[in-house]
Scaffold this active site. Structure first.
Site, mmCIF file in Angstrom:
data_model
loop_
_atom_site.group_PDB
_atom_site.id
_atom_site.type_symbol
_atom_site.label_atom_id
_atom_site.label_comp_id
_atom_site.label_asym_id
_atom_site.label_seq_id
_atom_site.Cartn_x
_atom_site.Cartn_y
_atom_site.Cartn_z
ATOM 1 N N GLU A 114 78.606 -10.301 -36.106
ATOM 2 C CA GLU A 114 77.727 -10.886 -37.111
ATOM 3 C C GLU A 114 77.540 -12.345 -36.707
ATOM 4 O OE1 GLU A 114 79.062 -10.494 -41.150
ATOM 5 O OE2 GLU A 114 77.412 -11.745 -41.868
ATOM 6 N N ARG A 338 93.043 -4.405 -35.425
ATOM 7 C CA ARG A 338 92.703 -5.806 -35.183
ATOM 8 C C ARG A 338 93.796 -6.461 -34.377
ATOM 9 N NH1 ARG A 338 89.124 -9.224 -38.108
ATOM 10 N NH2 ARG A 338 87.659 -7.727 -38.910
ATOM 11 N N LYS A 348 86.628 -15.887 -39.388
ATOM 12 C CA LYS A 348 85.537 -16.842 -39.193
ATOM 13 C C LYS A 348 85.391 -17.764 -40.401
ATOM 14 C CE LYS A 348 82.795 -13.587 -37.548
ATOM 15 N NZ LYS A 348 81.572 -12.876 -37.178
#
Ligand code: ATP
Ligand code: MG
Length: 632
Positions: A114, A338, A348
């Site tokens: 993203e 992850r 982020k």
């Protein structure tokens, strides 16, 4: 895979293990009965396993490094070279089976960031995995920007992501954006409406949440759930045409409000947002939700293996449902754990806070775990790929020790870094019997790489050494400089300390030494052997530079898991600036792409803020792991 320790050391360790095994096995054979011998063999086997395990825990700081690569790590800890053969990870096994069974002739993967921030080390895992699979198996990887949130996404992030993926060494087949598919996604939504599988809901987000139920209680139908297909079609078209304000209506899938998976309780597919999009501008005021955009984009691109992280496991059911109802290309989702590293954050949102609130100088601050930060710090793409390869692919989330990342970069830099001499805390040495003005001495650029050649270093009668390389009253076995003691100056001569000069306050300001003219490196006929070798620079020729020494950004392993604000746990000493260090003149030619080992100091890289008259270097990593010793 091998470690870079010298072959002699490797052989020694191997021999020790082989010899040890023979001794232990012959002990085992000394049992009286077969049962006895079996028992002893087992005991010895467990002892070896136990000591091996202790070694892993000891070398992986606080034992945080756990992965399926235990054997690999055990071998590394014991400095045992491993064979090039590596077992397949679970995704590779799945793909190999698919290709064998003929399910696919070739595969398509994608990396779907993203564009709302810079990529970090966790993303590097996903990049190496997705691109790595199509390097290993026939097929290709797309770079797909998941740009369905117009408010948070920017072109700056798109550009940085492309730069970072390329820098890591990967090239995508197609550059795609979820926004490329806004038209198709809108049509898909209409198809669901026509099938009676989607409806426009006028409820507010609070009302929707109130009817959602809980994991143990079913939800309740919205009063708008049974609208006719015609009404839904009309309302959704008008939503798209901009007739309604933000938040006033949504398009929801009509699945089952009592579904055991909460995500299947009539999930929202579209919301109204009168927001400017970084690519489509003001063309759209309805935007698809992640779940409606992602799987459909995969399908449009005929992605065979859509790999994401474990938090998407519950989304898989919806991913499959939408593809099935729309009767489009059946992409499949696979999940892996992850990867997070300790002493930092890899969200982020949190990284953005550090940037916006100026705790760091930007996304590429060398303390940041971002790819651009690591690049500016001097990390190489090879070392990051090696790191990702070593931590591998797992099904369970785990925290990886940042020491492993540092180990990987040290390994690579040892092979490629040019050696240079730099004095951080100078003590002047006057060589009283050196009668020439100066001379040029030759020194190798990198003992690990014959092809790296050599360079000339000026030597003169006044040099600098490190202040802490001298001791007035040294303990036994101190091999550096002390009154009456000799040392070798790297690539130069042996010197002897004759006199210590002080100022009026008693501080040492200078050493008077003599040198042995016959002891020149490479031509030494003096017959003198000394144990210590010091780095130095010629005082008259030295350049000055600023050095930025970086340490871990946080002082706790998992700042996001601590009480209160994660920013309370920042390490106040994460940056220390040494204003003036003295460099050998060859560093005048330092370039941004080159890596350097400042001998006995660590690995350094030129910073992008550096200018011709103001050299600035960043320390990538020290020569040894000093953090574990600090007890951090
Ligand atoms: P963040 O928490 O950093 O915002 P994200 O998942 O929202 O992470 P995306 O831009 O959506 O960020 O991530 C792109 C891809 O990278 C996704 O497939 C995501 O699963 C993967 N990814 C993100 N963080 C990690 C991580 N720590 N380890 C492995 N893969 C990751
Ligand atoms: Mg995401």
């Amino acid at each position: 895979m091998t470690l870079s320790c010298g072959p002699v050391f490797k052989i020694t360790i191997q021999n020790c293990l082989i010899l040890g095994s023979f001794v232990l096995l012959s002990c085992a054979q000394s049992g009286k009965t077969a049962k006895d011998r079996k028992m002893k063999s087992r005991l010895i086997f467990f002892m070896i396993a136990f000591f091996g395990y202790c070694k892993i825990v000891k070398s992986g700081s606080k034992g945080t490094y756990r992965s399926s690569k235990t054997i690999n790590y055990l071998c590394n800890s014991l400095h045992i070279p491993m064979s090039e053969e590596k077992s397949l990870n679970f995704l590779e096994e799945i793909i190999e089976e698919h290709l064998k069974q003929g399910t696919y002739k070739s595969i398509v993967t994608r990396f779907p960031p993203e564009p709302n921030g810079y990529l970090h080390i966790g993303h590097a895992s996903s990049i190496c995995l997705n691109f790595g699979l199509t390097k290993k198996f026939p097929g290709y990887t797309n770079l797909r920007f998941d740009d369905t949130n117009p408010e948070t996404e920017e072109t700056e992030y798109v550009d940085s992501i492309k730069e970072d993926v390329r820098w890591l060494g990967f090239e995508w087949k197609h550059e795609r954006y979820a926004s490329d598919y806004f038209g198709s996604l809108y049509q898909f939504a209409h198809q669901l409406i026509d099938k009676g599988l989607a409806y426009v809901d006028d409820s507010s987000s609070e009302e929707i949440a109130a009817l959602k139920g809980t994991p143990t209680e079913p939800g309740k139908d919205s009063p708008y759930r049974n609208r006719s297909v015609e009404e839904n079609r009309d309302l959704f078209t008008r939503m798209k045409n901009g007739e309604f304000p933000d938040g006033s209506r949504t398009l929801r899938a009509k699945i089952d409000m009592a579904h055991i998976n909460m995500l299947m309780r009539d999930p929202i597919l579209y919301r109204i947002k009168h927001a400017h999009h970084h690519r489509t501008g003001d063309e759209w005021c309805v935007y698809p939700m992640y779940d409606f955009a992602h799987g459909q984009s995969d399908s449009i691109e005929e992605v065979t293996h859509s790999i994401c992280t474990m938090e998407f496991v519950p989304h898989r059911e919806l991913y499959d449902w939408l593809i099935q109802q729309l009767e489009i290309y059946p992409s499949h989702q696979y999940e892996f754990a992850r990867r997070n590293i300790n002493y930092t954050v890899t969200s982020k949102r949190k990284l953005l806070q550090l940037v916006n609130e100026k705790y760091v100088t930007g996304w590429d601050d060398p303390r940041m775990p971002t790819i651009s930060g690591l690049r500016r710090r001097g990390y190489t793409p090879e070392s990051i790929r090696d790191f990702c390869d070593r931590i591998g692919v797992a099904k369970r989330d785990n925290m990886v020790d940042v020491g492993l990342l540092e180990f990987c970069v040290r390994e690579h830099l040892n092979k490629i870094a040019l050696r240079r001499m730099v004095v951080f805390d100078p003590l002047k040495v006057v060589i009283t019997n050196y009668e020439q003005q100066e001379e040029m001495l030759l020194s190798e650029n990198n003992p690990e790489d014959e092809g790296a050649g050599s360079r000339e270093i000026p030597f003169s009668g006044e040099i600098y050494i490190e202040r802490d390389d001298f001791m007035e009253n040294p303990p036994k076995k101190y091999f550096r400089l002390a009154p009456g003691q000799m040392v070798r100056l790297k690539s130069a001569y042996i010197i002897k300390c004759e006199e210590v000069i002080r100022d009026s306050d008693g501080n040492i300001t200078e050493l008077r030494c003599t040198y042995i003219p016959e002891s020149k490196s490479g031509h030494d006929t003096s017959g003198i052997t000394v144990k210590g070798t010091l780095h130095w620079v010629s005082a008259r020729h030295a350049l000055e530079a600023e050095v930025r020494m970086y340490d871990r950004l946080f002082r706790v392993e998992d700042p996001a898991d601590e009480e209160g604000d994660f920013k309370d746990y920042l390490n106040p000493d994460s940056l220390q600036i040494v204003n003036r260090v003295y460099l050998e003149p060859a560093l005048q030619e330092a370039s941004l792409g080159e890596r350097y080992q400042f001998i006995r100091k660590g690995y350094f890289v030129l910073d992008r803020e550096s200018g011709a008259n103001s050299l600035i270097f960043n320390r990538t990593v020290g020569l040894k792991d000093s953090w574990t010793k600090k007890g951090g």
